[in-house]
Design a protein around this motif. Sequence first.
Motif, short mmCIF file in Angstrom:
data_model
loop_
_atom_site.label_atom_id
_atom_site.label_comp_id
_atom_site.label_asym_id
_atom_site.label_seq_id
_atom_site.Cartn_x
_atom_site.Cartn_y
_atom_site.Cartn_z
N GLN A 192 11.53 -11.18 5.41
CA GLN A 192 10.83 -12.32 5.29
C GLN A 192 9.41 -12.28 5.81
O GLN A 192 8.34 -12.88 5.08
N ASP A 193 9.22 -11.62 6.80
CA ASP A 193 7.80 -11.49 7.48
C ASP A 193 6.84 -10.54 6.72
O ASP A 193 5.48 -10.84 6.82
N PHE A 194 7.53 -9.74 5.96
CA PHE A 194 6.47 -8.89 5.07
C PHE A 194 6.50 -8.80 3.66
O PHE A 194 5.89 -8.00 3.04
N PHE A 195 7.27 -9.85 3.17
CA PHE A 195 7.53 -9.78 1.79
C PHE A 195 6.34 -10.18 0.85
O PHE A 195 6.24 -9.37 -0.04
N VAL A 196 5.61 -10.99 1.46
CA VAL A 196 4.26 -11.17 0.52
C VAL A 196 3.39 -10.31 0.26
O VAL A 196 2.98 -9.74 -0.59
N GLU A 197 3.25 -9.43 1.44
CA GLU A 197 2.03 -8.39 1.77
C GLU A 197 2.62 -7.16 1.01
O GLU A 197 2.09 -6.57 0.18
N ILE A 198 3.89 -6.94 1.18
CA ILE A 198 4.61 -5.64 0.34
C ILE A 198 4.58 -5.59 -1.04
O ILE A 198 4.33 -4.81 -1.84
N GLN A 199 5.01 -7.12 -1.37
CA GLN A 199 4.91 -7.40 -2.65
C GLN A 199 3.66 -7.46 -3.56
O GLN A 199 3.53 -6.48 -4.47
N ALA A 200 2.68 -7.73 -2.87
CA ALA A 200 1.38 -7.43 -3.50
C ALA A 200 1.03 -6.14 -3.40
O ALA A 200 0.16 -5.54 -4.45
N PHE A 201 1.19 -5.29 -2.48
CA PHE A 201 1.09 -3.77 -2.40
C PHE A 201 1.59 -3.11 -3.54
O PHE A 201 1.13 -2.23 -4.26
N CYS A 202 2.96 -3.39 -3.88
CA CYS A 202 3.72 -2.92 -4.73
C CYS A 202 3.30 -3.16 -6.27
O CYS A 202 3.13 -2.24 -6.97
N ILE A 203 2.81 -4.17 -6.19
CA ILE A 203 2.16 -4.56 -7.57
C ILE A 203 0.95 -4.04 -7.97
O ILE A 203 0.58 -3.59 -9.09
N GLN A 204 0.01 -3.87 -6.77
CA GLN A 204 -1.24 -3.20 -7.05
C GLN A 204 -1.07 -1.80 -7.44
O GLN A 204 -1.97 -1.57 -8.31
N PHE A 205 -0.09 -1.03 -7.05
CA PHE A 205 0.22 0.35 -7.10
C PHE A 205 1.45 0.61 -8.02
O PHE A 205 2.09 1.41 -7.71
#
Length: 305
Positions: A270-283
Amino acid sequence: MAVVDPTFASRAASTPQMRTLMGRLREEADGECGGGRTVPAFFAVPVNGQPTPPTPAEALLAAQQLFAALGSTAHIDLLGFEPPFLLPAPPVLAFHKDSCIWLNPPDVFPIEWDDGMCRDPARTERVRRLMQKALSGPLSISQQQFILHQLQQDPKLVHHTGITPDRLPNLVENNPNIATEALLRLSSSSKLNEYLKVLVTINMSLHSMEVVNRLASAAANLPAEFVHTYISNCIHTCETIRDKYMQNRQVRLVCVFLQSLIRNRTIPIQDFFVEIQAFCIQFSRIREAAALFRLLKKEVEAGHR
């Protein structure tokens, strides 16, 4: 009391005349008190205002008069003509700014055992030399095993190896397994945060991510903000790399690193979901990023069940 000036007594005590006088005094005492018994004693001291010291004959007369005044039941003995001189206490020296201060703690400090008393100096020196060598290049398997074994056997040995926060980056890049073990031994130390600050700011690499991964999995008291900051720095590094080849390579390393943290339940999703999701979409064009996105989505769905 017999009166004899101490200066005169000390000067004349070694003369034959004085020795004869002392013998006659003891005979007089034995005759009056029944010799052979232990009796109290008196000393010859000067009389205030006496102009000249008494002669031995005058001292003998004074002693005879004393014995006669006390009577036959009195038990006394003449120890000699040297009075007991009481030496005054030495004066207190003036305090100087360079003087040591004597501390009187109000409470008694608890006794603590010094674990370094029985430490083998030869073993400690060998570990220290190997650690210095580990800063400049990879060690052999046997050398690494020796250091790891010694650190595991003696947790406080890490404080005697010469490893400091500014030397940590070299140890991480050349011998990450030793760096991990050293940081684990420092997990209970008050200086751990200094080492973690250096670990966060060093260049992202496979070895540094390996150290952070193992450290996050093994150390229960690792600050949560440390892992969060390191992950944010890794993502930011991937975004700022201009060379496409190097960028793809770093993205793959970060994706594998994050997958390991998620599978081992090292970080809360929950603490990292938004940041990691944006990273995956970018790459998303990179296969490892797509796999990380699927794993992230799977974990989130499992957590809502």
